[in-house]
Design a protein around this motif. Structure first.
Motif, PDB file in Angstrom:
ATOM      1  N   PRO A 137      39.595  34.685  89.472  1.00  0.00           N
ATOM      2  CA  PRO A 137      39.589  36.144  89.707  1.00  0.00           C
ATOM      3  C   PRO A 137      38.752  36.909  88.681  1.00  0.00           C
ATOM      4  O   PRO A 137      39.231  37.814  88.010  1.00  0.00           O
ATOM      5  CB  PRO A 137      41.076  36.518  89.620  1.00  0.00           C
ATOM      6  CG  PRO A 137      41.672  35.477  88.751  1.00  0.00           C
ATOM      7  CD  PRO A 137      40.871  34.209  88.907  1.00  0.00           C
ATOM      8  N   ILE A 138      37.483  36.561  88.581  1.00  0.00           N
ATOM      9  CA  ILE A 138      36.635  37.155  87.535  1.00  0.00           C
ATOM     10  C   ILE A 138      36.142  38.558  87.935  1.00  0.00           C
ATOM     11  O   ILE A 138      35.989  39.427  87.079  1.00  0.00           O
ATOM     12  CB  ILE A 138      35.463  36.204  87.157  1.00  0.00           C
ATOM     13  CG1 ILE A 138      34.668  36.748  85.983  1.00  0.00           C
ATOM     14  CG2 ILE A 138      34.533  35.934  88.327  1.00  0.00           C
ATOM     15  CD1 ILE A 138      35.421  36.822  84.695  1.00  0.00           C
ATOM     16  N   ASP A 144      38.993  45.593  87.096  1.00  0.00           N
ATOM     17  CA  ASP A 144      40.320  46.220  87.038  1.00  0.00           C
ATOM     18  C   ASP A 144      41.130  45.873  85.804  1.00  0.00           C
ATOM     19  O   ASP A 144      42.165  46.481  85.566  1.00  0.00           O
ATOM     20  CB  ASP A 144      41.149  45.811  88.269  1.00  0.00           C
ATOM     21  CG  ASP A 144      40.545  46.355  89.548  1.00  0.00           C
ATOM     22  OD1 ASP A 144      39.946  47.436  89.485  1.00  0.00           O
ATOM     23  OD2 ASP A 144      40.658  45.692  90.594  1.00  0.00           O
ATOM     24  N   SER A 145      40.726  44.849  85.066  1.00  0.00           N
ATOM     25  CA  SER A 145      41.562  44.453  83.929  1.00  0.00           C
ATOM     26  C   SER A 145      40.863  44.628  82.594  1.00  0.00           C
ATOM     27  O   SER A 145      41.510  44.615  81.557  1.00  0.00           O
ATOM     28  CB  SER A 145      41.974  42.980  84.068  1.00  0.00           C
ATOM     29  OG  SER A 145      42.514  42.749  85.339  1.00  0.00           O
ATOM     30  N   LEU A 212      28.377  44.275  86.785  1.00  0.00           N
ATOM     31  CA  LEU A 212      29.735  44.796  86.569  1.00  0.00           C
ATOM     32  C   LEU A 212      30.039  44.895  85.074  1.00  0.00           C
ATOM     33  O   LEU A 212      30.673  45.848  84.621  1.00  0.00           O
ATOM     34  CB  LEU A 212      30.767  43.892  87.248  1.00  0.00           C
ATOM     35  CG  LEU A 212      30.654  43.799  88.781  1.00  0.00           C
ATOM     36  CD1 LEU A 212      31.654  42.789  89.322  1.00  0.00           C
ATOM     37  CD2 LEU A 212      30.864  45.156  89.443  1.00  0.00           C
ATOM     38  N   ALA A 213      29.558  43.921  84.307  1.00  0.00           N
ATOM     39  CA  ALA A 213      29.872  43.913  82.870  1.00  0.00           C
ATOM     40  C   ALA A 213      29.227  45.086  82.156  1.00  0.00           C
ATOM     41  O   ALA A 213      29.829  45.690  81.271  1.00  0.00           O
ATOM     42  CB  ALA A 213      29.400  42.599  82.244  1.00  0.00           C
ATOM     43  N   LEU A 325      35.131  51.137  94.605  1.00  0.00           N
ATOM     44  CA  LEU A 325      33.845  50.443  94.729  1.00  0.00           C
ATOM     45  C   LEU A 325      33.173  50.454  93.362  1.00  0.00           C
ATOM     46  O   LEU A 325      33.403  51.369  92.578  1.00  0.00           O
ATOM     47  CB  LEU A 325      32.942  51.195  95.706  1.00  0.00           C
ATOM     48  CG  LEU A 325      33.358  51.100  97.159  1.00  0.00           C
ATOM     49  CD1 LEU A 325      32.708  52.203  97.957  1.00  0.00           C
ATOM     50  CD2 LEU A 325      32.960  49.747  97.720  1.00  0.00           C
ATOM     51  N   PRO A 326      32.312  49.476  93.090  1.00  0.00           N
ATOM     52  CA  PRO A 326      31.602  49.532  91.817  1.00  0.00           C
ATOM     53  C   PRO A 326      30.791  50.821  91.754  1.00  0.00           C
ATOM     54  O   PRO A 326      30.177  51.225  92.747  1.00  0.00           O
ATOM     55  CB  PRO A 326      30.664  48.319  91.872  1.00  0.00           C
ATOM     56  CG  PRO A 326      31.203  47.446  92.947  1.00  0.00           C
ATOM     57  CD  PRO A 326      31.950  48.320  93.902  1.00  0.00           C
ATOM     58  N   ALA A 327      30.835  51.469  90.599  1.00  0.00           N
ATOM     59  CA  ALA A 327      30.075  52.722  90.438  1.00  0.00           C
ATOM     60  C   ALA A 327      28.615  52.403  90.145  1.00  0.00           C
ATOM     61  O   ALA A 327      27.839  53.267  89.808  1.00  0.00           O
ATOM     62  CB  ALA A 327      30.674  53.518  89.291  1.00  0.00           C
ATOM     63  N   VAL A 328      28.276  51.128  90.237  1.00  0.00           N
ATOM     64  CA  VAL A 328      26.987  50.670  89.746  1.00  0.00           C
ATOM     65  C   VAL A 328      25.950  50.596  90.843  1.00  0.00           C
ATOM     66  O   VAL A 328      26.025  49.736  91.708  1.00  0.00           O
ATOM     67  CB  VAL A 328      27.131  49.223  89.217  1.00  0.00           C
ATOM     68  CG1 VAL A 328      25.876  48.812  88.502  1.00  0.00           C
ATOM     69  CG2 VAL A 328      28.362  49.067  88.373  1.00  0.00           C
TER      70      VAL A 328
END
Ligand code: HSE
Length: 422
Positions: A137-138, A144-145, A212-213, A325-328
């Motif tokens: 669950p990456i 989210d974490s 995402l990172a 959703l990703p803001a990216v």
């Protein structure tokens, strides 16, 4: 009980795994989540085929429109693989306001901006946990974490096929070709292994993970990519003698305000947690300023591990009132084309007075400092010996420039492998 209509795009190994998992977990989903999933349409290439799940013929269709235009289908699950037509079908589903759950890293990485934009504009969800590292669950962890962190690096073994091959080369001393053939015999490598062994699969996944990172989209074309097909048993063996284990690493780092995104063979110290990730397993090692270091480990491929991520996404998608959703989106402009790390440089050079000092001099002229050096074994028929240098941290461009001059001046044969220590 809430009933949610779903449609499948594709029904190969992964699709059949999802169908079986939905059937196995039906009672539990209904009781624990209060949701009943109704599979209404499944897009397949041909309806007459035997499948790895007990699927009624009435659900199968060869017409994508049956899935994309069914008003009772709220969530479309895509596992066709490949860029097209998967990406266009996902766009059509999102534009129709349907949520998409996908395992397709290639379509997602290459159409990231447009898929996220379409999802936003049409109030639909886009879920893609299964696109990177199967059951691990990456994606959820990154989104989210760990969102309270400034992530400084994400280093992963995110391709199981290459990890299996390199593990065999390391444990058995096998050649690349023998280890690849074994992986193919076991069904771990495709008959055409290019996507895995040349690092394309890992580059798609790294584009997603690094975006995402670092909250900036890292296009897949900006990911430096080098595969494992040139790795020799000598590289693996010499590395072992230095206490290093060879992996195909996907590295995303933010250093000095610039993003590095690269996939290439790399040594890690035997004491690093990634060194012990063997066989076809995947792992992702994350460093954040608040969370410190952590490693996610598990199965990155296979029908049921991938179905685990897909059905979890499906459940989440069905329960969300408004989709996150990703803001990216929009491409990052600060992607580095040089980086520094320790380099392992192995060469075959003529064994005669002055050669070593000339090699050392060339490194020095390019500002590359040598940390250690060994000369190994007997001369070959051309009077050459193996020499291995380990540099201190040095610029990638400087090391390559030094090597290119060595090759011109001395005709040495060289392999360069980066060493990732953190
Ligand atoms: N072929 C991939 C791997 C799995 O070997 O990890 C799907 O991405």
């Amino acid at each position: 009980m809430k009933t949610v209509g779903i449609g499948f795009l594709g029904c190969g190994n992964i699709g059949c795994g999802v169908y079986r998992l939905l059937e196995q977990q039906r009672a539990q989903m209904e009781e624990n989540e209060g949701i009943s999933f109704d599979v209404r349409q499944i897009l397949v290439r041909s309806t007459g085929k035997r499948r790895g799940a007990d699927i009624p013929d009435s659900l199968l269709t060869t017409c994508a429109q049956d899935v994309l235009a069914d008003p009772e289908i709220a969530i479309v699950m895509e596992f066709m693989g490949g860029e097209q037509p998967a990406a266009s079908y996902m766009m059509r589903a999102l534009e129709a306001g349907k949520t998409v759950v996908t395992a397709n890293k290639m379509a997602l990485a290459t159409h990231w901006n447009e898929l996220i934009r379409a999802a936003r504009e049409h109030g639909a969800g886009l879920y893609f946990e299964a696109s990177v590292c199967g059951a691990i669950p990456i994606i959820r962890a990154m989104c989210d974490s760990l969102q309270a962190n400034r992530i400084s690096s994400v280093t992963g073994i995110i391709n199981g096929t290459t990890n299996y091959i390199l593990s065999r080369m390391s444990s058995e001393g096998a050649s690349y070709q023998a280890a690849l053939s074994e992986a193919q015999r076991l069904g771990l490598a495709e008959p055409d292994p290019t996507a895995d062994v040349e690092g394309f699969d890992a580059a798609y996944k790294l584009s997603i993970l690094s975006s995402l990172a670092f909250h900036r989209h890292v296009p897949v074309e900006s990911v430096y990519r080098e595969g494992i097909s040139g790795v020799t048993p000598e590289d693996v063996q010499f590395g072992r003698e230095f206490g290093l284990t060879l992996k195909l690493l996907a590295v995303a780092k933010e250093e000095n305000g610039r993003i590095q995104a690269r996939v290439h063979p790399a040594f890690v110290p035997d004491s690093h947690p990634l060194a012990s990730v063997g066989g076809a397993f995947n792992a992702v090692y994350v460093s954040g300023h608040a969370c410190g270091e952590m490693m996610f480990y598990g199965r990155g491929a296979g029908d049921m591990p991938t179905a685990s991520a897909l059905v979890s996404d499906l459940t989440m998608a069905a329960k969300e009132k408004s989709h996150r959703l990703p803001a990216v989106f929009g491409d990052a402009e600060d992607i580095a084309d040089d980086w520094t790390c320790v380099h392992f440089v192995r060469m075959l050079a003529t064994d005669e007075p002055g050669v070593l000092s000339e090699l050392a001099g060339l490194f020095a002229r390019h500002g590359v400092s040598i940390a250690s050096m060994v000369q190994k074994g007997e001369r070959d028929a051309q009077g050459r010996v193996q020499i291995v240098f380990l540099t201190h941290r040095a610029s990638e461009c400087a090391v390559r420039a030094a090597i290119s001059e060595m090759d011109e001046a001395l005709g040495v044969q060289v392999s360069i492998i980066r060493v990732e220590k953190d």
